[in-house]
Write an enzyme that holds these catalytic residues in place. Structure first.
Site, short mmCIF file in Angstrom:
data_model
loop_
_atom_site.label_atom_id
_atom_site.label_comp_id
_atom_site.label_asym_id
_atom_site.label_seq_id
_atom_site.Cartn_x
_atom_site.Cartn_y
_atom_site.Cartn_z
N GLU A 43 0.87 -1.16 0.00
CA GLU A 43 0.00 0.00 0.00
C GLU A 43 0.92 1.23 0.00
O GLU A 43 1.86 1.29 0.81
CB GLU A 43 -0.85 -0.03 1.28
CG GLU A 43 -1.95 0.98 1.23
CD GLU A 43 -2.80 0.98 2.49
OE1 GLU A 43 -2.77 0.00 3.26
OE2 GLU A 43 -3.50 1.99 2.68
N ARG A 269 5.65 -13.87 8.65
CA ARG A 269 6.27 -12.55 8.55
C ARG A 269 7.70 -12.61 9.02
O ARG A 269 8.06 -13.44 9.84
CB ARG A 269 5.56 -11.56 9.50
CG ARG A 269 4.26 -11.07 9.11
CD ARG A 269 3.73 -10.16 10.22
NE ARG A 269 4.25 -8.81 10.11
CZ ARG A 269 3.72 -7.89 9.31
NH1 ARG A 269 2.69 -8.18 8.56
NH2 ARG A 269 4.22 -6.67 9.27
N LYS A 279 4.56 0.11 8.94
CA LYS A 279 4.71 1.43 8.32
C LYS A 279 4.10 2.52 9.19
O LYS A 279 4.63 3.63 9.27
CB LYS A 279 4.04 1.44 6.94
CG LYS A 279 4.95 0.93 5.84
CD LYS A 279 4.28 1.02 4.48
CE LYS A 279 3.54 -0.25 4.14
NZ LYS A 279 2.42 -0.11 3.27
P1 ATP Z 1 2.54 -2.28 7.30
O1 ATP Z 1 1.75 -2.54 8.52
O2 ATP Z 1 3.98 -2.04 7.52
O3 ATP Z 1 1.91 -1.28 6.39
P2 ATP Z 1 1.57 -4.20 5.55
O4 ATP Z 1 1.60 -5.65 5.54
O5 ATP Z 1 0.24 -3.58 5.72
O6 ATP Z 1 2.59 -3.68 6.59
P3 ATP Z 1 1.80 -3.65 2.82
O7 ATP Z 1 2.47 -2.54 2.12
O8 ATP Z 1 0.33 -3.75 2.74
O9 ATP Z 1 2.28 -3.57 4.29
O10 ATP Z 1 2.47 -5.04 2.47
C1 ATP Z 1 2.87 -5.44 1.22
C2 ATP Z 1 3.26 -6.88 1.29
O11 ATP Z 1 4.40 -7.04 2.12
C3 ATP Z 1 2.15 -7.74 1.86
O12 ATP Z 1 2.01 -8.89 1.06
C4 ATP Z 1 2.64 -8.09 3.22
O13 ATP Z 1 2.17 -9.33 3.63
C5 ATP Z 1 4.16 -8.06 3.05
N1 ATP Z 1 4.83 -7.77 4.31
C6 ATP Z 1 4.67 -6.69 5.09
N2 ATP Z 1 5.40 -6.79 6.21
C7 ATP Z 1 6.06 -7.97 6.14
C8 ATP Z 1 6.97 -8.67 7.01
N3 ATP Z 1 7.35 -8.16 8.18
N4 ATP Z 1 7.45 -9.87 6.60
C9 ATP Z 1 7.08 -10.38 5.41
N5 ATP Z 1 6.23 -9.78 4.57
C10 ATP Z 1 5.71 -8.60 4.91
MG MG Z 2 -1.25 -3.12 4.51
#
Ligand code: ATP
Ligand code: MG
Length: 567
Positions: A43, A269, A279
């Site tokens: 995102e 994760r 984020k």
């Molecule tokens: P955040 O809470 O940091 O925004 P998110 O999962 O909502 O994390 P996105 O930008 O939506 O962030 O994630 C993009 C992709 O990266 C998703 O498929 C998510 O599952 C993966 N991802 C995010 N954080 C991790 C992590 N710590 N380990 C592995 N994959 C991750």
């Molecule tokens: Mg997200």
């Protein structure tokens, strides 16, 4: 323990994790006609962090290995938090990590198709407009042990639902007045299946679609459908989406898809001690001024670790080493640092820098009335890489050494310079300390030493030994510089683990600014962003903007090996 393997993991790996195994099975059975297509769906509401590196290496890496396709998809369904600057930054970060994102795709490009499919579900009696507000919906959802309560609007007719949904789109209602929900089962054991919300009203400007829409799809309604539109076969995501999978499938099974139905598979994760990977929390660190910005070298963002000097190759190798599993866990940050150190040991040039300088005057070194009489000493650029060659380091009558390498009254185990004691100057000569000069307050400000010209080869011809070799910089030739040393950004190894705010354990002393560092002249050749090893001190990355500013990348000691031994 064996050295971490930093061989280039993007091409390496005949790996046997469960996802690759699954894909091999699919290919053997011709499930998707042998096709492999993945996507990386961030995102654009912040910059990528180290956790995302795992998803990138997985999504792009697996596609590469199976001659498939991986698209970068911006999952941009939340108008309030998203921004075009993050889009550009995320593309840049993926390239830096070593993958080619190509032309990105956007969930917002599918808004019209998603809308049409929503009308399709309404027509089938599988979705309805609910007039309850967010609080009522939440109250009526029930709990893990209690069933939900049907909305009073759940049994609206198709025509009324279509009419209301069209009026939602047309902007006739205010934010939160109505939602579109899937009509599944308010008693479902899986809470995700209790008539999940598909659309909410948000009169907000979207960074791409502008004011074209005032209803926005939820993650669950957008994600699987976007996968299907693009032709994704294997939709890989993290474990927290495991309870969403039945919903992912429910939607797809009920829509007239253009091709194969994609399949979601979850992996653990990446969690690392002393690091947060959210984020939202990272943005808070920036906004509250705990760090200078998203690219502060203390940040676990990809742009932060890039400025810190982490080689992308080391990150890829680390992520591959951790591997894909189905159990969430946390790896020690020392392990990540070990991969960084191993890679830098192989590639980083060695240089001498003195961070806390103490003047040494060689009283028997020739001087023509000034201190600038000098000679060139040859020093090895990288003992791990012969092709890096040698460099010339000027040696003269006045030198800087590290204050810590001298003690006036040394304890037993201190083998470095002390009154009457002889040590080796790396790539220089043996020197002996004869006099200690102090200021009025009693601080040591200068040492008077003699050097032994016969020790030019690094050994004494009479075979006498010294117990220490220290680094130095010629005072007349030194470049003045600044060095930032870093501690952990969070003192707690598991920030926020007890449900408290992770920011409660932000380390107020995570950065030490060292002014007045002295660098050898060959430091002038170091490019912005390049990492060097300051002999005996650690690895340091040249700042990308400010000349002669260096950021501590990682120390020399392998803490990970020590942790392994303790286990
Ligand atoms: P955040 O809470 O940091 O925004 P998110 O999962 O909502 O994390 P996105 O930008 O939506 O962030 O994630 C993009 C992709 O990266 C998703 O498929 C998510 O599952 C993966 N991802 C995010 N954080 C991790 C992590 N710590 N380990 C592995 N994959 C991750
Ligand atoms: Mg997200």
């Amino acid at each position: 323990m064996s050295e971490p393997d930093v061989s280039d993991a993007t091409s390496e790996h005949e790996s046997t994790d469960f996802i690759r195994e699954l894909i091999r099975q699919d290919n053997a059975q011709g499930t998707f006609g042998g096709r492999v297509q993945t996507r990386f769906p961030p995102e654009p509401n912040g910059y990528l962090h180290i956790g995302h590196a795992k998803a990138i290496v997985t999504d792009f890496g697996i596609a590469q290995e199976f001659d498939g396709v991986c698209k970068l998809r911006f999952d941009d369904t939340n108008p309030e938090t998203e921004d075009a600057s993050y889009v550009a930054g995320i593309e840049e970060d993926i390239r830096w990590l070593g993958f080619e994102p190509g032309d990105a795709v956007y969930a917002s490009d599918y808004f019209e198709q998603l809308y049409k499919w929503a009308e399709h579900l309404i027509t089938e009696g599988l979705a309805y407009v609910d007039d309850q507000n967010a609080e009522e919906i939440s109250d009526n959802r029930g709990g893990f042990t209690t069933p939900g309560v049907n909305s009073p609007w759940r049994d609206r007719g198709v025509e009324e639902n279509l009419d209301l949904f069209r009026r939602m789109r047309a902007g006739e209602f205010g934010d939160g007045e109505r939602v579109l929900r899937a009509r599944i089962d308010m008693n479902h054991e899986n809470m995700q299946m209790r008539d999940p919300v598909m659309y909410r009203i948000r009169h907000a400007h979207h960074y791409r679609t502008g004011d074209a829409w005032c209803i926005y799809p939820t993650y669950d309604w957008a994600h699987g459908q976007s996968d299907a539109i693009e032709g994704v076969t294997h939709s890989l995501c993290t474990l927290e989406f495991d309870s969403h999978r039945p919903l992912y499938d429910w939607y797809l099974e009920r829509l007239p898809l253009p091709g194969d139905q994609p399949r979601q598979t979850e992996f653990a994760r990446l969690n690392i001690t002393h690091i947060i990977t959210s984020k939202r929390k990272l943005r808070q660190l920036v906004e509250d001024g705990h760090v200078d910005g998203w690219d502060d070298p203390r940040m676990p963002t990809l742009r932060g670790v890039r400025r810190r000097g982490y080689p992308p190759k080391a990150l890829r190798a680390f992520v591959n080493h951790v591997g894909l599993g189905r159990v969430n866990g946390t790896v020690e940050v020392e392990m990540l640092e070990s991969f960084v150190r191993t890679e830098l040991n192989a590639v980083a040039l060695r240089r001498m820098a003195v961070l806390n300088p103490l003047k040494v005057v060689l009283t028997n070194y020739p001087a023509n009335g000034d201190a600038s009489e000098s000679e060139m000493r040859s020093a090895v650029n990288n003992p791990e890489d012969e092709s890096a060659g040698n460099r010339e380091v000027p040696f003269s009558r006045e030198l800087w050494i590290e204050h810590d390498d001298f003690m006036e009254d040394p304890p037993k185990k201190f083998f470095r310079l002390a009154p009457g004691r002889e040590v080796r100057l790396r790539s220089g000569y043996f020197i002996t300390c004869n006099d200690v000069i102090k200021d009025d307050a009693g601080n040591v400000v200068e040492l008077h030493c003699t050097y032994d010209p016969a020790t030019a080869g690094g050994q004494a011809p009479d075979g006498r030994k010294v117990k220490a070799t220290i680094h130095w910089v010629s005072a007349a030739h030194a470049i003045d510089g600044q060095v930032m040393k870093y501690g952990r950004l969070f003192t707690d190894p598991h920030p926020g683990a007890d449900g408290e705010d992770p920011l409660a354990s932000v380390n107020p002393d995570s950065r030490t600014i060292i002014n007045g560092a002295k660098f050898e002249p060959a430091m002038a050749d170091i490019e912005p962003g390049q990492v060097v090893q300051f002999e005996r001190l650690g690895y340091f990355a040249a700042d990308t903007e400010t000349p002669n500013l260096f950021h501590e990348t990682v120390g020399l000691r392998d803490e990970w090996a020590r942790i392994q031994k303790r286990k």
